[in-house]
Design an enzyme around this catalytic site. Structure first.
Site, PDB file in Angstrom:
ATOM      1  N   GLN A   1       1.043 -12.968  -0.685  1.00 39.92           N
ATOM      2  CA  GLN A   1      -0.168 -13.030  -1.499  1.00 39.92           C
ATOM      3  C   GLN A   1      -0.093 -12.014  -2.636  1.00 39.92           C
ATOM      4  O   GLN A   1      -0.931 -12.029  -3.527  1.00 39.92           O
ATOM      5  CB  GLN A   1      -1.391 -12.732  -0.636  1.00 39.92           C
ATOM      6  CG  GLN A   1      -1.634 -13.760   0.453  1.00 39.92           C
ATOM      7  CD  GLN A   1      -2.858 -13.420   1.260  1.00 39.92           C
ATOM      8  OE1 GLN A   1      -3.970 -13.451   0.750  1.00 39.92           O
ATOM      9  NE2 GLN A   1      -2.649 -13.081   2.523  1.00 39.92           N
TER      10      GLN A   1
ATOM     11  N   HIS B   1      -0.306 -16.383  -5.154  1.00 41.06           N
ATOM     12  CA  HIS B   1      -1.299 -16.118  -6.197  1.00 41.06           C
ATOM     13  C   HIS B   1      -0.664 -15.821  -7.552  1.00 41.06           C
ATOM     14  O   HIS B   1      -1.306 -15.261  -8.425  1.00 41.06           O
ATOM     15  CB  HIS B   1      -2.200 -14.953  -5.787  1.00 41.06           C
ATOM     16  CG  HIS B   1      -2.958 -15.209  -4.521  1.00 41.06           C
ATOM     17  ND1 HIS B   1      -3.828 -16.261  -4.360  1.00 41.06           N
ATOM     18  CD2 HIS B   1      -2.962 -14.557  -3.340  1.00 41.06           C
ATOM     19  CE1 HIS B   1      -4.343 -16.235  -3.140  1.00 41.06           C
ATOM     20  NE2 HIS B   1      -3.830 -15.212  -2.499  1.00 41.06           N
TER      21      HIS B   1
ATOM     22  N   THR C   1       0.817  -1.215   0.000  1.00 43.01           N
ATOM     23  CA  THR C   1       0.000   0.000   0.000  1.00 43.01           C
ATOM     24  C   THR C   1       0.851   1.266   0.000  1.00 43.01           C
ATOM     25  O   THR C   1       0.461   2.273  -0.584  1.00 43.01           O
ATOM     26  CB  THR C   1      -0.992   0.027   1.185  1.00 43.01           C
ATOM     27  OG1 THR C   1      -0.274  -0.136   2.400  1.00 43.01           O
ATOM     28  CG2 THR C   1      -2.046  -1.051   1.041  1.00 43.01           C
TER      29      THR C   1
END
Length: 145
Positions: free
Chosen positions: A105, A123, A28
């Site tokens: 992830q 992923h 982020t």
């Protein structure tokens, strides 16, 4: 809070076999949204009327290819993102021999861009795209076109 930071620093300094488990929160600070915050990807689905889990499922991909790629390119790929302090700190710990692996992830490739080598992507990665029929690899610039 200061005491907790000092305790964590001591644990890291005394350790030589660290494994880091991370997810969207790590990226982020690189301006890549997470899923659940106010500006996260769950709020971006209004345009599509589907949840991110549905949009990223194999069945949705097979049945709605154009919508899938619209969502994928506009919500999951950040070509200008750069590693942040967390990525760089983890790469430094790895280079010092303290960090043995990163399990993430995230699909953005920022851990590797920061210099980490032992990265396990749960992923996959937007940087690796293959034809489902023949297995031919396609780079991200091809996908973006």
């Amino acid at each position: 809070m200061r005491k907790e930071i000092e305790q964590l620093a001591k644990i890291i300094n005394d350790s030589n076999s660290i494994v880091f488990f991370g997810g969207a929160g790590v990226s982020t600070e690189s301006n890549i949204p997470d899923f659940r915050s106010e500006t996260g990807l769950y709020n971006a689905v209004q345009k599509y009327g589907q949840s991110p889990e549905t949009m990223l499922s194999h069945s949705f991909f097979n049945g709605h290819l154009e919508t899938f790629y619209d969502y994928y390119k506009n919500n999951l790929i950040y070509t200008n993102a750069k590693p942040n302090k967390a990525h760089l700190a983890l790469a430094k710990l790895e280079s010092e021999g303290k960090l043995k692996a990163i399990v993430t992830q995230n699909i953005d490739g920022l851990h590797q861009l920061a210099g980490s080598k032992a990265v396990y992507e749960l992923h996959g990665s937007v940087l690796r795209n293959n034809c489902m029929r023949c297995g031919e690899p396609y780079d991200l610039s091809y996908i973006m076109q």
